[in-house]
Design a protein around this motif. Structure first.
Motif, short mmCIF file in Angstrom:
data_model
loop_
_atom_site.label_atom_id
_atom_site.label_comp_id
_atom_site.label_asym_id
_atom_site.label_seq_id
_atom_site.Cartn_x
_atom_site.Cartn_y
_atom_site.Cartn_z
N GLY A 98 60.95 51.39 40.53
CA GLY A 98 60.76 51.46 41.97
C GLY A 98 61.82 50.60 42.67
N ASN A 99 61.40 49.86 43.67
CA ASN A 99 62.35 48.99 44.38
C ASN A 99 61.79 47.59 44.61
OD1 ASN A 99 60.47 49.63 46.34
ND2 ASN A 99 61.82 51.06 47.42
N GLY A 100 60.91 47.16 43.69
CA GLY A 100 60.34 45.82 43.80
C GLY A 100 61.33 44.74 43.41
N SER A 101 60.88 43.50 43.55
CA SER A 101 61.76 42.36 43.30
C SER A 101 62.13 42.20 41.83
CB SER A 101 61.08 41.07 43.79
OG SER A 101 59.84 40.87 43.13
N GLN A 102 61.34 42.77 40.92
CA GLN A 102 61.63 42.62 39.49
C GLN A 102 62.56 43.70 38.95
OE1 GLN A 102 60.42 39.86 37.86
NE2 GLN A 102 59.75 39.37 39.96
N VAL A 103 62.95 44.63 39.79
CA VAL A 103 63.81 45.74 39.36
C VAL A 103 65.27 45.32 39.44
CG1 VAL A 103 64.50 48.12 39.82
CG2 VAL A 103 62.11 47.42 40.17
N PRO A 104 66.05 45.56 38.38
CA PRO A 104 67.49 45.28 38.45
C PRO A 104 68.13 46.02 39.62
CG PRO A 104 66.83 45.80 36.20
CD PRO A 104 65.65 46.09 37.06
N GLU A 105 69.02 45.35 40.32
CA GLU A 105 69.60 45.91 41.54
C GLU A 105 70.22 47.29 41.30
OE1 GLU A 105 70.18 46.31 45.41
OE2 GLU A 105 69.18 44.57 44.50
N GLY A 106 70.90 47.48 40.19
CA GLY A 106 71.57 48.74 39.92
C GLY A 106 70.63 49.88 39.60
N TYR A 127 65.84 55.80 37.27
CA TYR A 127 66.11 55.15 35.98
C TYR A 127 64.80 54.87 35.26
CZ TYR A 127 70.92 54.55 37.53
OH TYR A 127 72.21 54.78 37.95
N VAL A 128 64.73 55.25 34.00
CA VAL A 128 63.52 55.09 33.19
C VAL A 128 63.37 53.65 32.72
CG1 VAL A 128 62.34 55.82 31.08
CG2 VAL A 128 63.62 57.50 32.44
N SER A 165 48.35 49.65 36.56
CA SER A 165 48.24 48.85 37.78
C SER A 165 49.42 49.17 38.68
CB SER A 165 48.23 47.35 37.45
OG SER A 165 47.12 47.02 36.63
N PRO A 166 49.18 49.81 39.84
CA PRO A 166 50.29 50.18 40.72
C PRO A 166 51.08 48.96 41.19
CG PRO A 166 48.25 51.27 41.37
CD PRO A 166 47.88 50.22 40.36
N SER A 167 52.38 49.12 41.32
CA SER A 167 53.23 48.06 41.85
C SER A 167 54.48 48.69 42.43
CB SER A 167 53.61 47.06 40.74
OG SER A 167 54.63 47.60 39.91
N GLN A 168 55.26 47.89 43.15
CA GLN A 168 56.51 48.37 43.73
C GLN A 168 57.62 48.41 42.69
OE1 GLN A 168 57.32 49.58 46.99
NE2 GLN A 168 55.09 49.82 46.81
N ASP A 169 57.35 47.90 41.50
CA ASP A 169 58.39 47.86 40.47
C ASP A 169 58.48 49.15 39.65
OD1 ASP A 169 59.11 45.22 41.08
OD2 ASP A 169 57.49 44.42 39.83
#
Length: 522
Positions: A501-509, A373-374, A328-332
């Motif tokens: 990716g760069n979604g809201s659930q991705v750690p900032e670093g 980052y994997v 399922s594609p997402s921004q994360d």
């Protein structure tokens, strides 16, 4: 005056020297005369946008080596890969037995008859000589298999069919013919359907044929050893009719003629006990045709044996079947998978304020870093590709950084514009790219802000000192059946990774962004 002018230039060059620490901190640049900072290097980031693209078909007839088998890869489902290839004569106008057809007509009929036919598909392996444990005076060869994925002990069914479709090199527009991974062609006779008991690292021993005119049994003597691979028996009927029965015929006068008679072979696999997929060393693959014939000597007639080998090659490509894909594609997350899998396109947003500032002030770009980052929760660590390649997604061509490095005849081991799978001291995996020249060309030269393609590869094999085969441009189709460009390395494997990716659930670093180190000079 001339001496003073040159000295001033040297001082200026020293003043403008900048550098970055490996920990990401920026060093101030000091003048050599007064020791005070003249320019302060800065660090900033540009959040990147991306489009994750599901590949509905990929060009597979440009591969150096095909793959064969099946793997299940989590939410990406199960990938089954078949091989279509052609059989080629090892010599034009072959003579079977001892005599040509003309010679047989004036003496006796050798009556050549096919006994056995073997298909040999070698793996990639490394050969090593070790001391024979049963005889210290002898050495034996051992093999370490390479590019085998899944369980080597897995059993499966291998099926070989005669292709009933003429393959061509040039299409109706007089361009090179492209064969895609989702193309299916009709078949005729089934030549084999057998169970294969996994991928063994043992060599394949072949023995000599007995010479009936001697008292010695030569059949007990070893002839040679083939490197590890699949070796199965094929039905002899087709090779009797298209090969031995055609001795002296124009159909054996060239490979072009022979391919008209035998269009090719389709090699497929099914019924796996567990996943097993192998890269096939097609250059050394062959079909061995063992036949007997009548031989007369001293008024006696004997039955002797010989073999004739066909190589595999010509037009070869992979066919893919994908099942149970639940991504399922997402921004994360960005999914990257070789073959008929996934690629991605990254974009530096024109509206990004940092990017706009850089284009307006045109600073010195000391370094531009991209880290992928994997997401370890979404991958099988044993199936991660060792490389992620970046390229101009519009043309499938290298970016400036790669071109600059490879033009200097740099070894592929030294190229830093290609992402290598790396593990840090926290146990996290990432791919690191340098995009300094690419960003400089956008900021300084106003070059087109092209989309940056991402694709996986298992190798960086060099065609020449200045080219890497994995970076050659090939075509693929997206879900809308649009033809787009990627690179060859992506077609030669089915390994995968999932990066943040760069979604809201991705750690900032770990978000998808371009880190930029630059120096303002005004």
């Amino acid at each position: 005056m001339k001496h003073i002018y040159l000295s001033f230039l040297s001082l200026t060059a020293l003043v403008l020297t900048t550098s970055c620490n490996t920990d990401g901190e920026i060093r101030q640049v000091e003048g050599n005369i007064l020791g005070t900072p003249l320019f302060t290097p800065k660090k900033d980031s540009i959040a990147l946008e991306f489009n994750n693209i599901k590949v509905s078909a990929i060009q597979t007839n440009s591969q150096n080596n095909p793959i064969l088998g099946q793997l299940t890869q989590g939410s990406l489902g199960t990938t089954n890969v078949a091989l279509v290839t052609q059989a080629l004569l090892s010599s034009a106008n072959p003579t079977f037995g001892e005599k040509t057809q003309e010679q047989e007509a004036s003496s006796y009929n050798e009556n050549e008859t096919v006994e056995k036919v073997y298909l040999y598909l070698p793996f990639f392996s490394t050969e090593k000589n070790i001391q024979d444990p049963s005889d210290a005076k002898k050495t034996i060869k051992t093999y370490t298999l390479d590019s085998i994925y899944g369980g080597k002990e897995a059993s499966f069914t291998m099926k070989v069919e005669q292709l009933n479709h003429h393959l061509r090199d040039i299409n109706s527009q007089l361009e090179s013919q492209v064969y895609y991974s989702n193309e299916v062609f009709p078949t005729a006779a089934t030549l084999a359907e057998v169970t294969v008991a996994g991928a063994s690292n043992n060599p394949i021993v072949r023995y000599q044929f007995d010479d009936p005119t001697t008292q010695t049994n030569e059949a007990t003597k070893e002839k040679d050893r083939l490197a590890p691979g699949y070796r199965i028996e094929l039905s002899p009927t087709l090779f009797q009719s298209l090969l031995l029965d055609k001795e002296g015929d124009s159909s054996l006068s060239s490979n072009d003629s022979f391919r008209q008679a035998l269009n090719g072979l389709v090699i497929s696999t099914a019924n796996f006990s567990s996943g097993l997929l192998a890269l096939i060393n097609l250059k050394n693959a062959k079909i061995e045709v063992v036949y007997n014939y009548q031989f007369q000597k001293d008024n006696n007639t004997y039955t002797k044996k010989k073999s004739y080998e066909l190589s595999l090659g010509g037009i070869s490509f992979n066919q893919y079947t994908i099942s149970d894909n639940m991504v399922s594609p997402s921004q994360d997350a960005i999914y990257l998978k070789g073959g008929q899998g996934y690629v991605a396109e990254l974009t530096i947003p024109e509206s990004n304020p940092v990017f706009q500032m850089l284009k307006a002030k045109k600073p010195i770009i000391n370094q531009a870093d991209l880290y992928l980052y994997v997401d370890k929760t979404k991958v099988d660590l044993t199936q991660q590709p060792p490389y992620v390649l970046i390229y101009n997604a519009t043309k499938g061509l290298p970016l400036y950084d790669y071109s600059a490095e490879i033009s200097g005849n740099t070894s592929s081991n030294d190229i830093v514009s290609i992402g290598r799978l790396t593990k840090d001291n926290k146990g996290d995996y990432y791919y690191h790219f340098y995009l300094t020249d690419h960003l400089t060309s956008l900021v300084k030269n106003g070059s087109d802000n092209v989309k940056i393609g991402l694709a996986v590869s298992t190798h960086l094999s060099q065609d020449t000192k200045s080219t890497i085969s994995a970076m050659r441009s090939i075509s693929y189709k997206n879900s809308a059946n649009e033809v787009k460009k990627t690179v060859l390395g992506n077609a030669e494997n089915t390994l995968y990774t999932v990066v943040y990716g760069n979604g809201s659930q991705v750690p900032e670093g770990k978000k998808l962004k371009l880190m930029v180190y630059y120096t303002l000079t005004e």
